[in-house]
Design a protein around this motif. Structure first.
Motif, PDB file in Angstrom:
ATOM      1  N   ASP A 108       0.830  -1.211   0.000  1.00 33.73           N
ATOM      2  CA  ASP A 108       0.000   0.000   0.000  1.00 33.73           C
ATOM      3  C   ASP A 108       0.864   1.261   0.000  1.00 33.73           C
ATOM      4  O   ASP A 108       0.531   2.257  -0.660  1.00 33.73           O
ATOM      5  N   LYS A 109       1.956   1.194   0.731  1.00 30.82           N
ATOM      6  CA  LYS A 109       2.852   2.350   0.777  1.00 30.82           C
ATOM      7  C   LYS A 109       3.490   2.593  -0.592  1.00 30.82           C
ATOM      8  O   LYS A 109       3.556   3.738  -1.065  1.00 30.82           O
ATOM      9  N   ARG A 110       3.930   1.538  -1.242  1.00 30.06           N
ATOM     10  CA  ARG A 110       4.552   1.684  -2.551  1.00 30.06           C
ATOM     11  C   ARG A 110       3.538   2.175  -3.583  1.00 30.06           C
ATOM     12  O   ARG A 110       3.848   3.031  -4.421  1.00 30.06           O
ATOM     13  N   LYS A 111       2.312   1.666  -3.518  1.00 28.77           N
ATOM     14  CA  LYS A 111       1.269   2.117  -4.438  1.00 28.77           C
ATOM     15  C   LYS A 111       0.958   3.597  -4.228  1.00 28.77           C
ATOM     16  O   LYS A 111       0.787   4.366  -5.194  1.00 28.77           O
ATOM     17  N   ALA A 112       0.888   4.016  -2.966  1.00 31.26           N
ATOM     18  CA  ALA A 112       0.607   5.419  -2.666  1.00 31.26           C
ATOM     19  C   ALA A 112       1.727   6.318  -3.174  1.00 31.26           C
ATOM     20  O   ALA A 112       1.474   7.427  -3.677  1.00 31.26           O
ATOM     21  N   ARG A 113       2.966   5.861  -3.051  1.00 30.17           N
ATOM     22  CA  ARG A 113       4.087   6.658  -3.545  1.00 30.17           C
ATOM     23  C   ARG A 113       4.019   6.832  -5.056  1.00 30.17           C
ATOM     24  O   ARG A 113       4.355   7.900  -5.591  1.00 30.17           O
ATOM     25  N   ILE A 114       3.597   5.788  -5.766  1.00 30.74           N
ATOM     26  CA  ILE A 114       3.433   5.891  -7.220  1.00 30.74           C
ATOM     27  C   ILE A 114       2.342   6.906  -7.550  1.00 30.74           C
ATOM     28  O   ILE A 114       2.485   7.738  -8.460  1.00 30.74           O
ATOM     29  N   GLU A 115       1.233   6.862  -6.787  1.00 27.87           N
ATOM     30  CA  GLU A 115       0.134   7.807  -7.023  1.00 27.87           C
ATOM     31  C   GLU A 115       0.579   9.243  -6.749  1.00 27.87           C
ATOM     32  O   GLU A 115       0.192  10.164  -7.476  1.00 27.87           O
ATOM     33  N   GLU A 257      -2.851  14.417  -5.496  1.00 27.41           N
ATOM     34  CA  GLU A 257      -1.560  14.310  -4.800  1.00 27.41           C
ATOM     35  C   GLU A 257      -1.762  14.300  -3.295  1.00 27.41           C
ATOM     36  O   GLU A 257      -1.166  13.475  -2.579  1.00 27.41           O
ATOM     37  N   ALA A 258      -2.623  15.190  -2.788  1.00 24.32           N
ATOM     38  CA  ALA A 258      -2.878  15.251  -1.346  1.00 24.32           C
ATOM     39  C   ALA A 258      -3.561  13.985  -0.852  1.00 24.32           C
ATOM     40  O   ALA A 258      -3.256  13.469   0.239  1.00 24.32           O
ATOM     41  N   GLN A 259      -4.502  13.449  -1.638  1.00 23.98           N
ATOM     42  CA  GLN A 259      -5.183  12.211  -1.246  1.00 23.98           C
ATOM     43  C   GLN A 259      -4.210  11.035  -1.207  1.00 23.98           C
ATOM     44  O   GLN A 259      -4.284  10.189  -0.301  1.00 23.98           O
ATOM     45  N   ALA A 260      -3.305  10.987  -2.179  1.00 20.94           N
ATOM     46  CA  ALA A 260      -2.306   9.913  -2.184  1.00 20.94           C
ATOM     47  C   ALA A 260      -1.377  10.019  -0.980  1.00 20.94           C
ATOM     48  O   ALA A 260      -0.957   8.998  -0.411  1.00 20.94           O
ATOM     49  N   LYS A 261      -1.059  11.241  -0.560  1.00 23.58           N
ATOM     50  CA  LYS A 261      -0.225  11.411   0.627  1.00 23.58           C
ATOM     51  C   LYS A 261      -0.949  10.962   1.893  1.00 23.58           C
ATOM     52  O   LYS A 261      -0.311  10.455   2.836  1.00 23.58           O
ATOM     53  N   VAL A 262      -2.274  11.145   1.924  1.00 22.75           N
ATOM     54  CA  VAL A 262      -3.048  10.628   3.056  1.00 22.75           C
ATOM     55  C   VAL A 262      -2.957   9.110   3.086  1.00 22.75           C
ATOM     56  O   VAL A 262      -2.733   8.498   4.153  1.00 22.75           O
ATOM     57  N   ARG A 263      -3.116   8.468   1.921  1.00 26.80           N
ATOM     58  CA  ARG A 263      -3.031   6.996   1.869  1.00 26.80           C
ATOM     59  C   ARG A 263      -1.628   6.512   2.223  1.00 26.80           C
ATOM     60  O   ARG A 263      -1.462   5.475   2.872  1.00 26.80           O
ATOM     61  N   GLU A 264      -0.629   7.275   1.815  1.00 21.38           N
ATOM     62  CA  GLU A 264       0.740   6.892   2.184  1.00 21.38           C
ATOM     63  C   GLU A 264       0.937   6.968   3.687  1.00 21.38           C
ATOM     64  O   GLU A 264       1.588   6.094   4.293  1.00 21.38           O
ATOM     65  N   ALA A 265       0.387   8.006   4.314  1.00 25.85           N
ATOM     66  CA  ALA A 265       0.494   8.123   5.772  1.00 25.85           C
ATOM     67  C   ALA A 265      -0.261   7.004   6.464  1.00 25.85           C
ATOM     68  O   ALA A 265       0.202   6.454   7.475  1.00 25.85           O
ATOM     69  N   GLU A 266      -1.422   6.634   5.937  1.00 22.69           N
ATOM     70  CA  GLU A 266      -2.180   5.523   6.533  1.00 22.69           C
ATOM     71  C   GLU A 266      -1.448   4.201   6.373  1.00 22.69           C
ATOM     72  O   GLU A 266      -1.551   3.319   7.236  1.00 22.69           O
TER      73      GLU A 266
END
Length: 418
Positions: A108-115, A257-266
């Motif tokens: 999930d972290k890697r996917k969020a970083r790609i997003e 971009e902001a939504q993907a950063k939220v998912r990366e933090a989660e």
């Protein structure tokens, strides 16, 4: 005789060459379309935006990749006491180790970083579009101002001719005994006032060219030619195109971009893991060994670690949404103001063309006719001429202001929505 002809011939050729070089038609000309083309090709800010896109695109390539592996070198169980102290191969527990470790972030972290990386590229492209339209709009505004200055300059040449005709009329009136000798001074005073106004025009030309030079370089010194642009102003359609304004459209990738950063933090709440493979070399009398180990992160305290990061990213997302709404309202106000101003200027242009200019010219003609007939004074003629001059200058001003307003509307809501 031949010498005289020779010199006269060269004088004629030199005069002809000077006349050809002085012809204004051969001077370099700058149309609005050419100015816009030069601005897009030469604006440093667009070059900077292109570099920004390239940087974001390059940064997106490794976004979802695994971290670089780590090379491990060391000595384990090295003796510092006893009979085998300071020896690498006497004690069976001493090992020289070489290994490799690979960290494995969760999926999930890697996917969020790609997003995040993909959204950053889209954001850079949107910002480039904003800057492109800003460059084109600013270039058009500068060209319109420069073109209007040249129109005023041409008008002043006509005003000087009319002033010379007035001076001839006054001299004729004085010679015929129908005017006072002091009247001969009045045309000279008017010429001096025209020169004073033209001095301000020279300042305006320098400022307009400086503004245009910012976008197209030395080509701004060329004379602007053509006519004022007449972009259609779709009053009802522009309101529907408001949300397509480049500055508002840029919020779409910014939000992603902001939504993907939220998912990366989660995703920080999920365990990352790593594996490690080691080869251990011992003394000749002992066997070598191989070790394999796995490790996991333990996010045991999300309340003081991961959750605050998630809350921070969610707050940034909320901030972004509020900023977009605020900017949308600001642009709504600007659009309504610009449309109202355009309608006002439209009426002013028509009023000048249909009423003020014809009336001012008629007043000059009537005053001049009375003066020539000996029934009016020169002051009335000069006052009427002053009103006509101001009406002509005002006509250029309102046409310029209408064109500037039309340009701002077109580049914000017409060209931008294509």
């Amino acid at each position: 005789m031949n010498s005289t002809c020779y010199c006269t011939g060269w004088s004629f050729v030199a005069g002809l060459a000077a006349s050809v070089l002085a012809l204004p038609s051969l001077a370099a000309a700058l149309t609005l379309d050419e100015a816009l083309r030069l601005a897009e090709n030469n604006a440093p800010s667009l070059t900077a935006q292109d570099a920004k896109i390239q940087a974001a695109t390059s940064a997106a390539i490794p976004a979802g990749e695994l971290p670089d592996p780590k090379l491990l070198l060391g000595v384990q169980n090295y003796p510092i006491g006893g009979a085998d102290r300071w020896s690498l191969d006497q004690d069976f527990m001493t090992m020289q180790m070489v290994g490799i470790r690979q960290e494995m972030p969760n999926s999930d972290k890697r996917k969020a970083r790609i997003e995040v990386a993909d959204a950053t590229v889209d954001r850079a492209a949107a910002e480039r579009q904003i800057e492109r339209l800003n460059v084109r709009q600013s270039t058009a505004l500068a060209w319109i101002s420069s073109y209007s200055v040249e129109r005023k300059d041409a008008l002043f040449q006509d005003l000087y001719k009319e002033n010379r005709l007035l001076s001839d009329t006054v001299r004729a009136q004085i010679a015929g005994g129908r005017a006072q000798p002091a009247d001969a001074v009045t045309p000279k005073q008017e010429a001096a006032q025209l020169a004073e106004q033209q001095d301000d025009l020279i300042r305006q030309r320098a400022q307009a060219r400086a503004a245009l030079k910012r976008w197209i370089g030395s080509a701004a010194n060329d004379k602007p030619v053509g006519r004022l642009p007449e972009w259609p102003v779709d009053t009802s359609g522009y309101a529907h195109k408001l949300q397509h304004h480049p500055e508002l459209a840029a919020f779409a990738p910014m939000t992603r971009e902001a939504q993907a950063k939220v998912r990366e933090a989660e995703a920080q709440k999920q365990s990352d893991w790593s594996w490690e493979l080691d080869y251990q070399h011992r003394g000749r009398q002992f066997g070598d060994m191989v070790s394999v180990q796995l490790s996991w992160d333990l996010p045991l305290f999300p309340g003081s670690r991961q959750n605050p990061r998630v809350a921070a990213k969610q707050a940034e997302l909320s901030q972004l949404e509020a900023e977009r709404e605020a900017l949308s309202r600001e642009h709504t106000q600007q659009l309504e103001d610009e449309l109202a101003d355009y309608e006002r200027l439209n009426r002013a242009v028509r009023r000048n063309q249909e009423s003020l200019l014809p009336l001012a010219k008629e007043k000059v003609d009537l005053s001049m006719a009375s003066y020539r007939a000996g029934k009016g004074d020169l002051n009335s003629v000069v006052a009427a001429r002053r009103e006509l001059i101001e009406a002509r200058l005002k006509q250029i001003d309102v046409e310029e202001q209408r064109a500037l307003t039309s340009a701002r509307l077109y580049f914000a809501y017409g060209e931008a929505s294509r």
